[in-house]
Scaffold this motif. Structure first.
Motif, short mmCIF file in Angstrom:
data_model
loop_
_atom_site.label_atom_id
_atom_site.label_comp_id
_atom_site.label_asym_id
_atom_site.label_seq_id
_atom_site.Cartn_x
_atom_site.Cartn_y
_atom_site.Cartn_z
N CYS A 30 60.43 111.65 -2.32
CA CYS A 30 61.40 111.96 -1.26
C CYS A 30 61.90 110.64 -0.64
O CYS A 30 61.11 109.75 -0.34
N CYS B 78 60.28 110.60 3.23
CA CYS B 78 58.84 110.56 3.57
C CYS B 78 57.99 109.99 2.45
O CYS B 78 56.79 109.82 2.63
N CYS C 10 62.37 116.00 -0.16
CA CYS C 10 61.43 117.11 -0.28
C CYS C 10 61.95 118.23 0.62
O CYS C 10 62.78 118.01 1.50
N CYS D 142 61.44 117.71 4.53
CA CYS D 142 62.33 116.78 5.25
C CYS D 142 63.74 117.34 5.35
O CYS D 142 64.45 117.06 6.31
N ARG E 272 55.06 115.32 10.83
CA ARG E 272 54.58 116.70 10.71
C ARG E 272 53.13 116.66 10.21
O ARG E 272 52.73 115.71 9.52
ZN LIG Z 1 60.21 114.27 2.53
#
Ligand SMILES: [Zn+2]
Length: 328
Positions: free
Chosen positions: A91, A94, A138, A141, A248
């Motif tokens: 991703c 992240c 992802c 996100c 998160r």
């Molecule tokens: Zn992500």
């Protein structure tokens, strides 16, 4: 988040040139949005005229909700392949590896069909099939949904006093969000406006200017924080952490696991290194040989740590930050 040089992978042919799938789609979208803009302008003029005459607007003339264009060139397999190659199946935001969990979401950095909070803007539709606007993301996100968030204390002291992550719910994920500083938002008629995006783009910005990992070697906790300049947190760092949901719960736990592994490997190196030094200082040839073998083992562990910092590895920017912290 890791800085990525987009020039390393060239734009897929399917998006390049007027005759490509992307080029043809842009031509169709241009016709569509031009007609839509004209229809909206006519509708507004009618409403204004009706309001001036004191009459209510005719309900049948209301703008239809299904007025959206069906973009598809951006999700061509060739685009996904090129993004996988450029970002190593991770991703863009992240650095989680999405490849083995779910098919990639081809993310529009500037949203293509609408902009959350700006009802009058049709979205950056002219960038829907532009390579530079596409990033692999992802699901967590990219899609806006309620997700667990660790309770983040307001100060670092509080954070260190209570590092346990209690679940809280927050609406996270980028979706159609594209906040900017100021009001200068680009439009199809004025695409060259110098926008000041609040979200970090890993192909344009250096994420390290805005984001910093919290590294505490005694008590590893995989949080990412905004950088501070003269006591003020980076606005772009703060916004990106919130919009992409970079703290998160699942992500913080994953990063904490990586930090713990690094600390474990680091302790192994220290301890094996000490034993090896003693053995090498011994007069016994057998001990010297054992010491040399342990030295090789230390080098293998160091190699493992270095490999974790390679750009194709998940959370490589965290591993690099951790390695930097050893030097300072
Ligand atoms: Zn992500």
């Amino acid at each position: 988040m890791r800085r990525v040089d987009r020039a390393l992978v060239s734009a897929p042919a399917v998006l390049v040139g007027a005759k490509s799938r992307g080029g043809k789609e842009l031509a169709k979208a241009t016709v569509f949005y031009k007609a839509q803009a004209e229809a909206n302008a006519a509708l507004k003029a009618e409403e204004a005229a009706a309001a001036a005459a004191g009459a209510a607007p005719a309900p049948t003339k209301k703008k239809k909700k299904e007025d959206s264009f069906d973009f598809s060139a951006y999700s061509d397999e060739a685009v996904k392949y090129a993004l996988d190659k450029l970002f190593f199946g991770k991703c863009a935001y992240c650095e989680s590896r999405y490849a083995n969990q779910a098919p990639v979401d081809v993310e529009h950095y500037r949203p293509k069909g609408r902009i959350a909070g700006d009802a009058d803007h049709p979205g950056y539709w002219w960038l829907a099939m532009v390579w530079e606007n596409l990033l692999p993301s992802c699901i967590d996100c990219n899609r806006r949904r309620w997700q667990d968030l660790p309770v983040i204390p307001t100060s670092l002291e509080q954070l260190l006093a209570a590092p346990e992550m209690q679940g809280a719910k927050a609406s996270l994920g980028k979706q159609d969000l594209f906040p900017i500083a100021g009001n200068a938002r680009a439009t199809a008629d004025a695409p060259g406006i110098d926008e000041q995006p609040d979200l970090i783009n890993p192909c344009v910005d250096n994420p390290d200017d805005h984001l910093v990992f919290h590294i505490d070697r005694k008590d590893p906790l995989g949080l990412v924080l905004p950088t501070f300049k003269e006591g003020t947190p980076s606005r772009r760092g703060l916004t990106s952490i919130h919009v992409y949901g970079l703290n998160r719960l699942g992500l913080v736990q994953e990063r904490t696991r990586v930090l713990r592994k690094l600390e474990f490997l680091s302790r192994l190196i220290d301890e094996i290194g000490e034993i090896s030094t003693d053995l090498l200082a011994s007069t016994s040839q057998k001990n010297k040989t054992m010491g040399a073998r342990l030295d090789l083992l230390v080098n293998q562990i160091l190699g493992e740590i270095r490999a974790m910092a390679d750009p194709d590895q998940p959370y490589s920017s965290l591993v690099n930050a951790w390695a930097q912290s050893l030097k300072s």
